[in-house]
Design an enzyme around this catalytic site. Structure first.
Site, PDB file in Angstrom:
ATOM      1  N   SER A   1     -13.922 -20.820  19.803  1.00  0.00           N
ATOM      2  CA  SER A   1     -13.799 -21.995  18.949  1.00  0.00           C
ATOM      3  C   SER A   1     -14.940 -22.985  19.234  1.00  0.00           C
ATOM      4  CB  SER A   1     -12.422 -22.635  19.139  1.00  0.00           C
ATOM      5  OG  SER A   1     -12.158 -23.586  18.136  1.00  0.00           O
TER       6      SER A   1
ATOM      7  N   HIS B   1      -7.499 -17.366  14.448  1.00  0.00           N
ATOM      8  CA  HIS B   1      -8.259 -18.297  15.282  1.00  0.00           C
ATOM      9  C   HIS B   1      -7.388 -18.686  16.484  1.00  0.00           C
ATOM     10  CE1 HIS B   1     -11.642 -21.191  15.563  1.00  0.00           C
ATOM     11  NE2 HIS B   1     -10.786 -21.886  16.273  1.00  0.00           N
TER      12      HIS B   1
ATOM     13  N   ASP C   1      -9.353 -15.458   9.915  1.00  0.00           N
ATOM     14  CA  ASP C   1      -9.562 -16.857  10.306  1.00  0.00           C
ATOM     15  C   ASP C   1     -10.353 -17.563   9.204  1.00  0.00           C
ATOM     16  OD1 ASP C   1     -10.195 -19.286  11.493  1.00  0.00           O
ATOM     17  OD2 ASP C   1     -11.591 -18.417  12.943  1.00  0.00           O
TER      18      ASP C   1
END
Length: 475
Positions: free
Chosen positions: A174, A452, A391
């Protein structure tokens, strides 16, 4: 603007690095079947910033397996997020933890500590259990945070010289897609000028990485089109009227703005972390917002989720995250982890969660880390970049776009990779060639069905992926 002053019950003039071996933890029955060390290392001027870490030795061969510095994203997510929900050896047993009791742990059979030594660090100060003895310590930029983390790692290796020869990788997911390449550059530069100890840096690993604000955001519409979330007509009209600009469209262009409104109508009620899962109320405060108080959520949503009668409703992944608030904010747990007692003038309790962030944490966030990747292509390193293919927060399409912009040579084009005979995703291998000698290679992989971030959704596949990559095998 309200100023926050940090006090500790320690003698702060003597806050040397500390470490402890943890043999047992609340919520886990018996002794831990792996080596867990926690501690603090001071960095920066006068070591005012104290970074807290969890170190878990490889369960296979600590002396031979890679050493991984793991950075959780956010910005400002506790390292416990990566440890418990993604790649660490413990995960919550949700069946045994429900009903309002104390959270219960189970062993994660797909922990990356099966094949690597991993340092999980709370960085920068204000994240997790890390803190600063000065107000200035909380005013950090991404580059300063990277420099502090690099200093942390050097000091950790000085204190753990038995790992100096292990292959070293910087990894994260991330928002770490911004921080990690800066750290890799810092380590590389330090090695070249003779900083000691020399680090045995081999490369870096990034999952679902935030990399470039414009590329990441503008890839949302093509992603939505490929996933049949918007029609061909909407997509073609958007590309014609907005020229592919979703982040900063021309607001004076009425046709473009109409297209964007139509697109947002189609995708606005989806859970962007994994588009197949339900959209639910977020129980953990998102770090970038800096508006929600974790204490409010603990007093409200936690009680609702753990104590209320069961009513028909969709299962939501966010329900899982409430347990880390309950566990990590327990004083018994903090004592077991050897957490230093840090408090504010108004006596607010220390609060930590999956995405917990201190309200005084200030960041100057970078817009792109592509240039760092480009610099590193001239170095003798390896990179693994992977993305969950469901994602929509950081679509794999955007990640693939910036990788293509590095102008590397394609060694192996798009092809499937397998786990237990089933397609686990798709992969490409890039390389930088200099006089027919490969000095750098980059493996890009999608994880089928992953969100994610990918290890939380597809742990078995991600363990297989990283195990093969560490061992220089094809995926």
């Amino acid at each position: 603007m309200m100023l926050f002053y940090v006090f500790t019950i320690l003698l702060l003039s003597n806050v040397a690095a500390s470490k402890s071996i943890i043999n047992s933890l609340p919520g886990f029955v018996g002794n831990l079947p792996f080596v867990l060390e926690t501690g603090y290392i001071g960095v920066g001027e006068s070591e005012a910033v104290q970074l807290f870490y969890y170190f878990i030795a490889s369960e296979r061969s600590p002396e031979d397996d890679p050493l991984v510095l793991w950075l959780t994203g956010g910005p400002g997510c506790s390292a416990l997020s990566g440890l418990v929900y993604e790649i660490g050896p413990l995960s919550f047993d949700y069946a045994k933890s429900s009903g309002g009791g104390e959270p219960v742990f189970a062993l994660n059979p797909y922990s990356w500590t099966k094949i690597a030594n991993i340092i999980f660090v709370d960085a920068p100060a204000g994240t997790g259990f890390s803190y600063s003895t000065t107000l200035e310590g909380y005013d950090v930029s991404d580059t300063l945070s990277a420099a502090q983390t690099c200093e942390f790692l050097r000091k950790w290796l000085v204190d753990h010289p038995e790992f100096l020869t292990n292959p070293l990788y910087v990894a994260g997911d991330s928002y770490s897609g911004i921080i990690a390449p800066i750290i890799v550059q810092e380590i590389s530069d330090g090695n070249e000028v003779g900083d000691q100890p020399t680090m045995n840096l081999k490369g870096y690993v990034l999952g679902n990485p935030v990399t470039d604000d414009e590329i990441d955001t503008n890839s949302i519409v093509p992603f939505a089109h490929l996933k049949a979330l918007i029609s061909d007509e909407f997509y073609e009209s958007f590309m014609k009227n907005c020229k592919g600009e979703y982040l900063n469209p021309d607001q004076s262009n009425a046709s473009c703005m109409e297209d964007i409104l139509a697109i947002k109508e189609c995708i606005g009620k989806l859970f962007t972390g994994q588009i197949l899962e339900p959209l639910c109320k977020t129980i953990s405060p998102k770090p970038i917002a800096l508006k929600l108080n974790p204490r409010f959520l603990i007093a409200d949503d936690t009680d609702i989720l753990l104590s209320s009668p069961h009513v028909p409703r969709p299962w939501c992944r966010h329900f899982n995250y409430v347990y880390i608030y309950k566990w990590a904010n327990d004083e018994t747990v903090q004592d077991a982890l050897h957490i230093r007692k840090v408090c504010l003038p108004n006596k607010e309790p220390k609060s930590i969660g999956k995405d917990a962030i201190r309200p005084w944490l200030i960041r100057t966030m970078s817009k792109s880390s592509v240039d760092y990747h480009r610099n590193l292509t001239k170095k003798p390193y390896r990179a693994l970049i992977y993305s969950g293919d469901h994602d929509m927060s950081i679509p794999y399409i955007g990640t693939h776009e910036w990788i293509e912009s590095l102008n590397l040579t394609i060694k192996y084009d798009w092809e499937p990779w397998f786990v237990d005979g089933q397609v686990a995703g798709y992969t490409m291998l890039y390389a930088y060639n200099e006089l027919d000698y490969i000095t750098y290679d980059l493996r890009f992989a999608t994880v089928k069905g992953g969100g994610h971030t990918a290890p939380e959704y597809r742990p078995e596949q991600c363990l297989a992926m990283i195990d093969r990559w560490f061992d220089y095998y094809p995926l």
